[in-house]
Motif scaffolding. Structure first.
Motif: not given
Length: 461
Positions: A225-245
């Motif tokens: 488990a310690g070899r994960d690539k991301v954690s809440p302590a990292d500097a993170l950015v937000h983005r949203s992806f839209f799925f329409g028809r």
């Protein structure tokens, strides 16, 4: 500039039920009190000015509505205690009340921008307890519910809430907030849907140790488990992806016809984002990666032909479905591989007796926390009703989660053309997010990639 001004909070008060309520101890179910739910979930409602309500104080309306709702949902006015042995949680129905704060902000709602999904700009200022402050599992002895009503310069207001997840899941939160909204609008008497406690329906059998009947990988640790690539302590950015028809049609087109036709919209998007999120995080080929999602047990028989949970049941009534694959297989094989795994995982979680087996496991194995390493956790709230709260000022401009975490939601949203669809907020390190944007556009093939890049929110820290 106005957008730099901070919220001004008034005195914190406790709002008790409007009338006397029973003093008693109510055990939570063994689904409610698992370790992974011992935190507070938050939400925000943004309401525009309504000229007909200009002389009405929204804080006074919501304070009174909360007091009335707590008469019927009186456990929410109590405090959690932990019993030994077994760390069983109970609610001591003390009637002490919920936290309520009035606030002011010299900012107009329009200055927050177009809000269609989390994270809501400046969400920390609209919540009276720091969001995530109790993520360490600290729910014992604390208020179970927090409300803040923030009046905005434009005449609108923001209603923020935080609620202990042990008391209610998304459907349960909607039941409670609907009761608040009905009282706010002056609906007389009891809530339209009367609350039901009945937590014994989802409690472990006795003795539980020999009756765990299903495999539950969500409660088993991921190797290394310690070899994960991301954690809440990292500097993170937000983005949203839209799925329409067009996006949904593209996903069905790249799936085998029989599989695509029987897969839900959620199945398609979850499998797609799981695959490309893992690619963007650049897991090693041998790493086992998972997608974990919620399957609601409401409306279905539980076990041994037992009736479904009653209307008004507001406790946690869901199981986690888990699909897993090595990152190499997920990358090398087509989209159908991920989709088959997601569909099969959902089917297993919906089997008769599965949720009861989770309850038995909690009691038998010390309430283990669900695994998070190398796991994409996602929940669909597009049809939850969370966005539909009218407290007298009309439908909210936005109603839903306050913020995004490494776990995410599918929320109802619109693209720049006003088309309705599904928005998927994501939070990742900046390099991984850049790769994900490219992967998503490429993976949708025949759909114009700008639909999923330019029409999304700009990434932000």
């Amino acid at each position: 500039m106005a957008m730099m001004m901070s919220v001004r909070r008034g005195t914190t008060e406790l709002v008790a039920p409007a009338r006397a309520t029973p003093y008693e101890f109510k055990p939570l179910s063994d689904i409610d009190d698992q370790e992974g739910l011992r935190f507070y979930r938050s939400g925000l409602y943004l309401y525009r000015r309504c000229a007909a309500m200009d002389r009405v104080d929204p804080a006074a309306v919501l304070r009174a509505a909360l007091a009335e709702a707590l008469v019927h949902y009186y456990p929410l006015a109590g405090r959690i205690v932990e019993a030994s042995p077994g760390r069983k949680l109970l609610v001591e129905c003390t009637g002490e009340g919920a936290v309520f704060v009035e606030a002011e902000m010299e900012v107009a709602l329009e200055e927050l921008g177009v809000v269609t999904g989390p994270p809501v700009p400046r969400h920390e200022e609209f919540l009276c307890a720091a969001d995530g402050a109790y993520a360490d599992g600290g729910v014992v002895g604390r208020p179970l519910l927090y409300f803040q009503v923030t009046r905005m310069r434009c005449g609108g207001f923001v209603w923020g809430f935080q609620i202990c997840h042990c008391l209610a899941d998304a459907a349960g939160v909607v039941l409670f907030l609907t009761a608040v909204s009905e009282f706010a609008r002056g609906v007389p008497g009891a809530p339209t849907v009367r609350p039901v406690w009945a937590r014994e329906l989802l409690s472990a059998r006795r003795p539980p140790r020999d009756v765990v009947t299903r495999h539950h990988p969500e409660y088993e640790p991921v190797p290394d488990a310690g070899r994960d690539k991301v954690s809440p302590a990292d500097a993170l950015v937000h983005r949203s992806f839209f799925f329409g028809r067009r996006e949904i049609a593209a996903l069905r087109a790249i799936a085998p016809p029989a599989l695509g036709s029987r897969s839900s919209r959620f199945d398609l998007i979850a499998a797609f984002m799981w695959r490309y999120r893992a690619n963007a995080l650049q897991y090693d080929a041998a790493d086992v990666v998972r997608v974990q999602f919620v399957v609601n047990a409401r409306g279905r028989g539980r076990r041994n032909n037992a009736p479904p949970l009653p209307d008004g049941y507001y406790g946690n009534a869901f199981a986690f479905a888990v699909a897993e694959s090595t990152a190499g297989e997920l990358r090398r094989r087509p989209f159908a591989h991920a989709l088959r795994l997601v569909v099969a995982a959902k089917a297993r979680a919906m089997e008769e007796g599965h949720l009861q087996s989770v309850a038995d496991l909690m009691a038998a194995r010390g309430r283990p926390r669900f695994a998070m390493a190398r796991t994409y956790v996602v929940s669909d709230i597009t049809r939850s009703g969370l966005a539909d709260m009218d407290v007298g000022w009309g439908r909210a401009v936005y109603g839903g989660p306050a913020t995004a975490t490494l776990a995410t939601f599918h929320v109802a949203g619109r693209n720049g053309d006003g088309e309705e669809g599904v928005e998927v907020p994501m939070r990742l390190p900046a390099p991984a997010m850049e790769r994900l944007v490219v992967e998503v556009a490429r993976g949708l093939g025949g759909v114009d990639g700008t639909v999923n890049t330019e029409a999304c929110f700009a990434a932000r820290l």
